[in-house]
Design a protein around this motif. Sequence first.
Motif, PDB file in Angstrom:
ATOM      1  N   ALA A 136       0.825  -1.204   0.000  1.00 20.89           N
ATOM      2  CA  ALA A 136       0.000   0.000   0.000  1.00 20.89           C
ATOM      3  C   ALA A 136       0.866   1.264   0.000  1.00 20.89           C
ATOM      4  N   GLY A 137       0.251   2.391  -0.338  1.00 23.22           N
ATOM      5  CA  GLY A 137       0.875   3.696  -0.119  1.00 23.22           C
ATOM      6  C   GLY A 137       1.377   4.403  -1.357  1.00 23.22           C
ATOM      7  N   SER A 138       1.480   3.690  -2.480  1.00 23.42           N
ATOM      8  CA  SER A 138       1.966   4.383  -3.675  1.00 23.42           C
ATOM      9  C   SER A 138       0.867   5.266  -4.265  1.00 23.42           C
ATOM     10  N   ALA A 139       1.283   6.285  -5.036  1.00 25.85           N
ATOM     11  CA  ALA A 139       0.304   7.242  -5.553  1.00 25.85           C
ATOM     12  C   ALA A 139      -0.534   6.630  -6.675  1.00 25.85           C
ATOM     13  N   ARG A 140       0.144   5.945  -7.598  1.00 23.07           N
ATOM     14  CA  ARG A 140      -0.574   5.358  -8.726  1.00 23.07           C
ATOM     15  C   ARG A 140      -0.099   3.941  -8.968  1.00 23.07           C
ATOM     16  N   TYR A 141      -1.056   3.052  -9.302  1.00 23.68           N
ATOM     17  CA  TYR A 141      -0.714   1.667  -9.592  1.00 23.68           C
ATOM     18  C   TYR A 141      -1.144   1.324 -11.009  1.00 23.68           C
ATOM     19  N   LEU A 142      -0.293   0.599 -11.705  1.00 22.27           N
ATOM     20  CA  LEU A 142      -0.680   0.049 -12.997  1.00 22.27           C
ATOM     21  C   LEU A 142      -0.654  -1.463 -12.857  1.00 22.27           C
ATOM     22  N   ALA A 143      -1.735  -2.139 -13.298  1.00 24.77           N
ATOM     23  CA  ALA A 143      -1.779  -3.596 -13.168  1.00 24.77           C
ATOM     24  C   ALA A 143      -2.568  -4.179 -14.321  1.00 24.77           C
ATOM     25  N   ALA A 144      -2.364  -5.481 -14.574  1.00 24.20           N
ATOM     26  CA  ALA A 144      -3.098  -6.145 -15.650  1.00 24.20           C
ATOM     27  C   ALA A 144      -4.587  -6.147 -15.320  1.00 24.20           C
ATOM     28  N   ALA A 145      -5.400  -5.882 -16.341  1.00 23.47           N
ATOM     29  CA  ALA A 145      -6.837  -5.704 -16.116  1.00 23.47           C
ATOM     30  C   ALA A 145      -7.484  -6.851 -15.328  1.00 23.47           C
ATOM     31  N   PRO A 146      -7.190  -8.140 -15.657  1.00 27.13           N
ATOM     32  CA  PRO A 146      -7.891  -9.211 -14.934  1.00 27.13           C
ATOM     33  C   PRO A 146      -7.553  -9.240 -13.441  1.00 27.13           C
ATOM     34  N   GLY A 147      -6.438  -8.587 -13.034  1.00 28.32           N
ATOM     35  CA  GLY A 147      -6.031  -8.652 -11.635  1.00 28.32           C
ATOM     36  C   GLY A 147      -6.389  -7.418 -10.848  1.00 28.32           C
ATOM     37  N   CYS A 148      -7.028  -6.414 -11.517  1.00 26.61           N
ATOM     38  CA  CYS A 148      -7.259  -5.146 -10.821  1.00 26.61           C
ATOM     39  C   CYS A 148      -8.241  -5.248  -9.662  1.00 26.61           C
ATOM     40  N   SER A 149      -9.273  -6.102  -9.841  1.00 28.06           N
ATOM     41  CA  SER A 149     -10.230  -6.203  -8.733  1.00 28.06           C
ATOM     42  C   SER A 149      -9.562  -6.851  -7.509  1.00 28.06           C
ATOM     43  N   LEU A 150      -8.673  -7.806  -7.741  1.00 21.63           N
ATOM     44  CA  LEU A 150      -7.936  -8.408  -6.623  1.00 21.63           C
ATOM     45  C   LEU A 150      -7.066  -7.371  -5.932  1.00 21.63           C
ATOM     46  N   LEU A 151      -6.406  -6.557  -6.763  1.00 21.89           N
ATOM     47  CA  LEU A 151      -5.517  -5.548  -6.219  1.00 21.89           C
ATOM     48  C   LEU A 151      -6.298  -4.529  -5.390  1.00 21.89           C
ATOM     49  N   ARG A 152      -7.456  -4.140  -5.896  1.00 24.88           N
ATOM     50  CA  ARG A 152      -8.289  -3.181  -5.144  1.00 24.88           C
ATOM     51  C   ARG A 152      -8.795  -3.816  -3.864  1.00 24.88           C
ATOM     52  N   HIS A 153      -9.083  -5.120  -3.919  1.00 24.82           N
ATOM     53  CA  HIS A 153      -9.530  -5.825  -2.726  1.00 24.82           C
ATOM     54  C   HIS A 153      -8.415  -5.813  -1.681  1.00 24.82           C
ATOM     55  N   ARG A 154      -7.172  -6.032  -2.117  1.00 26.58           N
ATOM     56  CA  ARG A 154      -6.048  -6.082  -1.194  1.00 26.58           C
ATOM     57  C   ARG A 154      -5.637  -4.680  -0.725  1.00 26.58           C
ATOM     58  N   LEU A 155      -5.757  -3.684  -1.608  1.00 24.90           N
ATOM     59  CA  LEU A 155      -5.333  -2.319  -1.282  1.00 24.90           C
ATOM     60  C   LEU A 155      -6.514  -1.384  -1.459  1.00 24.90           C
ATOM     61  N   PRO A 156      -7.428  -1.387  -0.502  1.00 27.19           N
ATOM     62  CA  PRO A 156      -8.651  -0.583  -0.672  1.00 27.19           C
ATOM     63  C   PRO A 156      -8.293   0.902  -0.838  1.00 27.19           C
TER      64      PRO A 156
END
Lengths: 348, 548
Positions: free
Chosen positions: A57-77
Amino acid sequence: MDKTGLVPASGVAPDGIALIELTDSGLYCRAGDFHVDPWRPVANAVITHAHADHARAGSARYLAAAPGCSLLRHRLPGAAVEPVDYGEPRRFGPVTVSLHPAGHVLGSAQVRIEHGGEVWVVSGDFKRQADPTCAPFEVVPADVFITEATFALPVYRWPDTATVAQEVADWWADNARRGVASVLFCYALGKAQRLLAELAPHLDGRPVFTHGAVESINAVYREAGVTLPDTRRVGDGEQDYREALVLAPPGAGGSSWMRRFGEAATGFASGWMLLRGNRRRRGYDRGFVVSDHADWPGLIDTVEATGAARVLTTHGQSDLLARYLAERGVAAAAVATEFEGEGDATLQ
Amino acid sequence: MRRFSELYQALDATTSTNAKVAAMADFFRGAPPADGAWAVHFLAGRRLKRLVGGARLRRMLVEASDYPEWLVLACYAEVGDLAETVSLLLEPAGADGAALPTLGELVEQVLLPLADCDEAEQGRRVVDWWRRLDRRERFLFTKLLTGALRVGVSQLLVARALAAAFDLPRSVIQQRLMGDWQPSPAFFEALTRPDDGSVEISRPYPFFLASPLDRPTGSLGAPGQWLAEWKWDGIRAQLVRRRGQTFLWSRGEELITPRFPEVEALAERLPDGTVIDGELVGWRDGVLPFAALQRRLGRKRVGPKLLAEVPVRLLAYDCLEIGGRDIRGSAQAVRRATLEDLARRLDGGTDAAGGPLTLSPLIDFTDWDALAAERARARELGVEGLMLKRGDAAYEAGRRRGGWWKWKVDPYAIDAVLIYAQAGHGRRASLFTDYTFAVPDEHGELKPIAKAYSGLTDAEIRELDRWIRRHTLERFGPVRSVPAQQVFEIAFEGIAESSRHKSGLSLRFPRIVRWRRDADAASVDTLADVRRLLTAGRPDPVAAAEDS
Ligand SMILES: [Zn+2]
Ligand SMILES: [Zn+2]
């Protein structure tokens, strides 16, 4: 000699600086001003996948592969996550970045970084075995390949996943006959969903019970369109667990959460379970060999397939893999990252 | 060898004693005699004499693999076991379709002949076999080549499995496994032939085991329904006299007759067809402390000096067979009367202590308070407490609750089996002095119940240390696991529920009372036994509270 191994003998970027260098925050591309899987907050983070040692957590902007974005948002609300399709190029100044399937967990990616005709690829965590819950690994040609090395010893060769699924099913059937629950410990993100998908042919309509930590990830997978068999959260309503198969994260073992099952058989699904000593030491009744990391042949074949002239190794046995590759004529060095691989919380 | 390799996998995959016994029984049922014989040999912990040294095997592995030596050694360091490293490191075997040798053929035609080869030829043959075998078989092959199997079974479990497979009493198998034998087909056939009764004159009966008293004495009913005896600090034994021969059996179903010549001599005067149950104690004008008896244990032959210093007697408290008739179904009081009658007949009415049968005396009591007062004297008398036996109880097999209670002075004491050991600190840092003990749950799976550090003599610690080193199954860091074979009596001050312990129980101040060499791991207390102590509380205060 540069200790990080990142200053290249060849493959120098046009302005004379290595395309990726190691900073206190992690792997950094100065030319494009972004980090890959930084372990401290930065301005631009390119994320390979949502596991805790890669997505912090804590970075200003994240770039991630589209299929994994919901997981990433779940982990880093609340994180600002920008999705990008696999293979779709993104510009960071003069640098072109694209993400390619790593076959590790849903939405996991390798990061391809191109600058002035030179290509670096950061593998993140990856595996070469088929996994019904995520896109298969794609070989991306590279000049420099930064690979994981979690299981980089030639004793590690994974058995066929269908065979292991059959072993789990047999173990479950055995326990059910004795009237005790089968509690199978596995990582909640990725491993649990892969196991569910692989076990589907053995379920005959029976639901699999899950710990809350597993079930919340299941929901994210399902929303992303991954088909998983019927699961039920442990504790929802009155349940008889005596013949049940239960998936739970390792941390739930020995906790009061386990009490509801009474006498239960316990298993652990991990690449580490290949070794008899680990099976004993962990105190589980059974170990099942399932890993979301590449085994030895997977690592060696992949390094070769990328055609990389230089290989940098991270995770686990990075020194050994670098030495082995170096002896085979590949320019190779280990990089001291803070990634943990499947070793995290597995073996103290 | 495929079946034996599968058996190994099955034994390795479970911690349940019952499952191990079942897997072995399955194997034995279908085994040709030569395979059965070698399986007994290996499972009982015997090994082949060393055929190929470890360093030589490592060199073979480096040669056979496609990897540099440093990488092979890194693999070995990671895996920790050479046979397992071999099994994992080499390329999976292609199915060459050739039939595998049986276990007997493997040992006799492949492994043993290696002893007559030079190093180069050994290397050629071993590597050739490694390539032919699949992972699991390669592991087994290499294990047999390097030493013992160490798969966590004892000769006793092997005997249980053979007994189950061939429908024979365990004691018959145990007896047939005694002494010197060679793993030949003839040996296996003799081991498993039907029991015609005629040759098994030595056979003891399964011991009836007392349970720890878990309730106030007041709830046991009228004192007159009970017989009380001292609980001797000795070794439980059955004395069998049939057809002019004497057999003395320990509770571990070990034949110990030669170790106690004085008991054997006295038994010559017993009539044929007599089986006596009792306690072996050191005896000179009364019971000697257990420490004295300990000097007699662990010695297969005793010299005249020790024999004179610590003479041993069997204190008889039950009669299981008289005139060749099994009377275990008769009431306790009837069997006691039979025993006393026998003693009277033998010594013609003189002092019982002078005759061949020394009776464990009954304690007269008319109310429970009086008996509790007697029990309080136990320590000064050098006994462990009291035995309570219901007058109408039959002599059961094994641990059955209700007929026999042990009412020890130590409020809490259990028999548990050693499973892990760890080196101590300071002066004892070089010895394994920290022990973890376990008891079986209802599925026969061992659950750690207590850790204890104190209670053994220095000599015992050294002996146990040597045993642990020789029998190590696994090492994890400083801890070693050992086969569940050594039984210890563990005393403790209190007991509570605990979710932090795998057993669900935590014991307060556990300590080792004694190394029970006479007991086998199958007869330790169960988790259910220990659990009952939770509700029991200390017997004394409970009884007192009821009275007030
Ligand atoms: Zn990962
Ligand atoms: Zn990782």
